[in-house]
Design an enzyme around this catalytic site. Structure first.
Site, PDB file in Angstrom:
ATOM      1  N   CYS A 136      18.739  53.165   7.672  1.00  0.00           N
ATOM      2  CA  CYS A 136      18.975  52.417   8.900  1.00  0.00           C
ATOM      3  C   CYS A 136      20.242  52.813   9.919  1.00  0.00           C
ATOM      4  O   CYS A 136      21.165  52.157   9.666  1.00  0.00           O
ATOM      5  CB  CYS A 136      18.611  50.979   8.633  1.00  0.00           C
ATOM      6  SG  CYS A 136      18.973  50.092  10.254  1.00  0.00           S
ATOM      7  N   CYS A 139      21.648  50.139  11.904  1.00  0.00           N
ATOM      8  CA  CYS A 139      22.418  49.154  10.973  1.00  0.00           C
ATOM      9  C   CYS A 139      24.020  49.630  10.677  1.00  0.00           C
ATOM     10  O   CYS A 139      25.126  49.090  10.667  1.00  0.00           O
ATOM     11  CB  CYS A 139      21.767  48.525   9.795  1.00  0.00           C
ATOM     12  SG  CYS A 139      19.988  48.326  10.036  1.00  0.00           S
ATOM     13  N   ASP A 140      23.638  50.664  10.296  1.00  0.00           N
ATOM     14  CA  ASP A 140      25.185  51.389   9.556  1.00  0.00           C
ATOM     15  C   ASP A 140      25.673  52.677  10.288  1.00  0.00           C
ATOM     16  O   ASP A 140      26.736  52.943   9.813  1.00  0.00           O
ATOM     17  CB  ASP A 140      24.653  52.096   8.223  1.00  0.00           C
ATOM     18  CG  ASP A 140      24.070  50.795   7.527  1.00  0.00           C
ATOM     19  OD1 ASP A 140      24.751  49.682   7.602  1.00  0.00           O
ATOM     20  OD2 ASP A 140      23.269  51.123   6.346  1.00  0.00           O
TER      21      ASP A 140
END
Ligand code: NDP
Length: 315
Positions: A136, A139-140
């Site tokens: 992701c 997300c990261d």
């Protein structure tokens, strides 16, 4: 084997399921929620979550999910462990069988079983999980500002992730197993003209290396051909974008799915094609797949279930 009944059964324990449980329990629906193999869902595999509103300096994924779970139980949600092995949506109340043999009769069902990111299946993916390997970018990606990363895949997701990461990272490799991208033309063009992205066509990943942190990937180009070659790239992050698999197998006999297996909702609602069965989160959302949007969908599903129960006098 035991039999239970509830006005509202929630299947799945990610942000969508837990949010549905919070709303349903506060609406006095005495919901039962089943958690499968991964209570907390995909967020339990991420480290810091910085894009869930309400946490000015971030929150750990597992902590966020434990808090959502605790909030649901505070209001009376009955959270149980078990995989759903069979459903019968042809008669009311609906019948749902758990893998331990228990049977739940439910007036309404909220499906929130999520989608699982696909991985290549390399042992190294597990070794560096959450510490260099991610599925992701939204997300990261932030953790790789000014660094070098690789994205695997040649579809729209991979192109989108590569483009997103190019706004943060110093350099992005896109590892594509075929000699072409499968993504839509517009995405291909954006990727190919982005100076920070280098597309490595005809390449597969053999492994990852680095101690203790990820330092590189070993790739094979033109595998099985005369001009086959193995080489290393230096990277700090390795992102998988080879698709997600929605967890809909057990429902497919009754619930209308799209061509990729995602649940199709009635436009503007959480309703499936079966009256009284609702869906929320990634299982019904191939597009956004974010914790916050899944939570919002969980809220919608619980409110739709409550309305359905009231209108049909099913309490
Ligand atoms: P796709 O199935 O479209 O693409 C998956 C990609 O991963 C393909 O390039 C595939 O290669 C590659 N791949 C699969 N398995 C492996 C493997 N083992 N090793 C290496 N590469 C592998 O998935 P997406 O998640 O990209 O997209 C899913 C759907 O969602 C699509 O319909 C897409 O259009 C849509 N989507 C739309 C977006 C938008 O409109 N903004 C954004 C994201 C997704 P190969 O081509 O060789 O099979």
């Amino acid at each position: 084997m035991a039999e239970f009944s509830t006005p509202c059964l929630i299947i799945g324990a990610g942000p969508a399921g837990y949010t549905a449980a919070i709303y349903a329990s506060r609406a006095n629906l005495s919901p039962i929620l089943y958690e499968g193999h991964q209570p907390g869902g995909q967020l339990t595999t991420t480290t810091e979550v910085e894009n869930f509103p309400g946490f000015p300096t971030s929150v750990s994924g597992p902590q966020l999910m434990m808090d959502m779970r605790a909030q649901a139980t505070t209001f009376g949600a009955d959270i149980r462990s078990g995989m759903i092995s069979k459903v019968d949506f042809s008669q009311r109340p609906f019948t749902v069988t758990v893998d331990n043999g228990d049977v739940v009769k439910a007036a309404t069902v909220i499906i929130a079983t999520g989608a699982s990111a696909r991985y290549l299946g390399l042992p190294d993916e597990e070794k560096y999980s959450g510490m260099g390997v991610s599925a992701c970018a939204t997300c990261d990606g932030f953790f790789y500002r000014g660094k070098t990363v690789a994205v695997v895949g040649g579809g729209d997701s991979a192109c989108e992730e590569a483009l997103y990461l190019s706004s943060l990272a110093k350099k992005v490799f896109l590892i594509v197993r075929k000699p072409f991208l499968r993504a839509s033309k517009v995405m291909q063009e954006r990727v190919l003209k982005n100076e920070k992205i280098t597309v490595l066509f005809n390449c597969n990943t053999l492994g990852l290396f680095g101690e203790p942190n990820l330092q590189g990937a070993k790739l094979i180009e033109n595998q099985g051909m005369e001009n086959e070659q193995i080489f290393d790239i230096a990277i700090d992050g390795f992102f998988l974008a080879i698709g997600h698999t929605p967890n809909t197998e057990v429902f497919k006999e009754y619930i209308r799915l799209d061509e990729n297996g995602y649940i199709k909702l009635e436009p503007g609602s959480s309703m499936t094609n079966v009256d009284g069965v609702f869906a929320a989160g990634d299982v019904a959302d191939p597009r956004y797949q974010q914790a916050i949007s899944a939570a919002g969908m969980g809220c919608h599903a619980a409110m739709d279930a409550e309305r359905y129960i009231t209108e049909n006098d099913l309490r």
